[in-house]
Scaffold this motif. Structure first.
Motif: not given
Ligand code: B12
Ligand code: SF4
Length: 496
Positions: A111-134
């Motif tokens: 939480x206090x780290x200088x990172x923008x996103x956490x992907x929790x659990x299985x990542x394939x679809x979440x990461x795909x959708x994150x790139x779309x959102x970006x």
């Protein structure tokens, strides 16, 4: 977008980077699952342990990433934070995403780290959708499994349900995205392949249940065989099946062995993890099939040879074989070990010592079992990974002595027992395990003569680090060598 995916350089004591450097399966799977058009590069930093900073600097300069993803286990948290800070300094406009077991199960640690996103659990679809959102193709709030910052605070979107794996939603990995070379298992190129995900057991020490619940999902054999072929086409001569518990459906595993043989993929060497009960229950059919399919090493989750400890680890059922009337009574460990070794399959013996009730005698009973029955010891200590039932149990009993995540690779004792301190537990394991490992050298030499001859000095040096000739001939207290060994390990874990 330009995407750079990094796995951490830290490895556990049992996975010396001299002999074993495996690709991280998560990253190539993520690379295979982004939309077409992105330029994705995967770099496993285990291939650059001696020059992590320089490698990250070079990759950021050359790839000019818009998004950088880090895959992190808990014992790698400290290194990952440092890599994240380095990337941030080198390229402030890149978005930083962290995923894997640690950010999923301990989001508060990020939480206090200088990172923008956490992907929790299985990542394939979440990461795909994150790139779309970006790219502006949908709101960040709509991406399940994602944590992101809004107005300075973290927003944790709802969890994403696990994929069923039979719908094609999770596409095959993209191994061509890897940009570093040097993967090895004792000198042979190695790769990882998944055939299923999940497990329905609930061993108290394992993170898998907190990560994805108790379930089991399978890829169909066509996909698995194509994946193995792809690994082989990319040069692999050894394939590690990284399923959480492939033996959960043991008849399917037997059918898979047959499918591997039928497809002519038995020219590859295989490594796998298995439960003792499954192997013992099918001792006449499974090990012979495994051998014909090319399995060379099996990691057996023996966990402990004493019933009381198995109770603490909640690992009784998966380590008990069927007795009369089909009831699971006697231990399956010995039967499983013998059945595999009969077929020439080396047994990597997974044991956990230093449990709450452990005394010197009970630790020694387990070490003795390993000495007598396994080919390569993989002895660990209870480790409080985030979110496991064991962690809650140990904490409530006040047995967690060390709270440093970087020491949670399983071989640094951070939990004391009711009778022994952490130093004593780790010392006992260290002292015994070195000699068990040496005993496997002749077998390794037969399998990979050139590699072992070329690296024998380094391999022995690694196994006996901290020791001198005086230690080995008994002229020096072994505890002094143990202290040197621990200092060396701590220094090795400082990658940047
Ligand atoms: C295979 C495996 C290994 C292999 C690793 C091979 C390799 N290079 O990948 C070996 C045997 C070497 C290994 C060793 C260890 N392992 Co291990 N291993 C596993 C296992 C069985 C499967 C992991 C896997 O590949 N899954 C398939 C991939 C596709 O899934 P995944 O890794 O979960 O990744 C998905 C998500 O996590 C996420 N994700 C992951 N990274 C990222 C990054 C980004 C940017 C994003 C967006 C998403 C994302 O998306 C991925 C795709 O869905 C798990 C789980 C289990 N049941 O035990 C343990 C597990 C990961 N290992 C664990 C540990 C602790 C270790 C060891 C430290 C000690 C040990 N227990 O043996 C060592 C150290 C490893 C090392 N680097 O030296 C723990 C991690 C716990 C934690 N909280 O950190 C696990 C969970 C087991 C447990 N004890 O509970 N391991
Ligand atoms: S059987 Fe293996 S994967 Fe399943 S809960 Fe136990 S340790 Fe985890």
């Amino acid at each position: 977008m330009n995407v750079l995916l990094l796995s951490m350089p830290d490895s556990s004591e049992h996975m010396s980077s001299i002999t074993i450097r495996m690709p991280n399966g998560a990253l190539s799977s993520l690379a295979g699952n982004v939309d077409p058009g992105h330029r994705v590069a995967v770099a496993d930093l285990i291939l650059a342990t001696a020059r992590v900073r320089e490698t990250v600097e070079r990759l950021v300069r050359e790839r000019e990433p818009d998004v950088v993803g880090l895959s992190v286990m808990t014992f790698q948290r400290r290194t990952a934070r440092r890599v994240a800070a380095l990337v941030r300094a080198l390229r402030p406009r890149a978005r930083l995403v962290v995923g894997g077991y640690d950010p999923s199960l301990a989001p508060e640690a990020w939480a206090a780290e200088d990172v923008d996103f956490l992907v929790r659990g299985e990542g394939e679809v979440t990461f795909r959708e994150l790139l779309r959102a970006l790219e502006g193709r949908g709101p960040l709030d709509g991406v399940r499994g994602l944590s992101h910052r809004t107005q300075g605070t973290w927003r944790h979107n709802p969890d994403r349900p696990v994929s069923s794996l039979d719908t094609g939603l999770v596409r095959p990995p993209n191994r061509s995205a890897r940009i570093l070379s040097g993967y090895t298992f004792l000198g042979r190129a190695v790769d990882v392949v998944e055939t299923s995900r999940g497990c329905t057991f609930d061993c108290s020490f394992c993170s898998i249940i907190a990560m994805r619940g108790r379930n089991f999902h399978k890829y169909d054999f066509d996909r698995v065989l194509a994946d193995i072929r792809d690994a082989r086409d990319h040069g692999a001569r050894v394939v590690f099946l990284v399923d959480d518990n492939i033996t959960l459906d043991v008849r399917r595993f037997e059918a898979l062995c047959e499918a591997i043989i039928g497809a002519g993929l038995d020219d590859v060497d295989y490594l796998v993890q298995a439960t003792t009960a499954a192997v013992a229950d099918r001792e006449d059919t499974l090990p012979p099939l495994m051998r014909r399919a090319g399995f060379r090493y099996a990691f057996l989750g023996i966990e402990n040879v004493l019933d009381e400890d198995l109770g603490f680890l909640k690992a009784r059922v998966k380590n008990a074989r069927r007795g009369e009337g089909g009831r699971r009574t006697q231990s399956a460990s010995l039967a499983a070990v013998r059945a595999l070794r009969r077929e020439g399959i080396h047994v990597v013996g997974g044991l956990i010592v230093g449990n709450p009730g452990d005394t010197r005698e009970s630790v020694e009973a387990n070490l003795d079992f390993a000495r007598r029955h396994v080919d390569w010891p993989y002895i660990q200590h209870p480790t409080p990974y985030p979110g496991t039932p064991m962690t809650r149990d140990l904490r409530s009993r006040g047995l967690i002595a060390v709270e440093r995540p970087e020491e949670s690779d399983g071989t640094m004792a951070v939990v004391r027992s009711e009778h022994l301190g952490t130093d004593e537990i780790e010392f006992m394991r260290w002292r015994a395990e070195r000699w068990m490992k040496v005993r496997h050298f002749p077998a390794a030499l037969r399998r990979s003569p050139w590699f072992v001859l070329r690296h024998a000095k380094a391999m022995l040096g690694h196994t006996f680090r901290g020791c001198t000739l005086r230690t080995l001939v008994g002229l020096e207290d072994e505890r002094l060598a143990f202290e040197r060994y621990r200092a060396i390990r701590r220094a090795e874990a400082e990658f940047l």
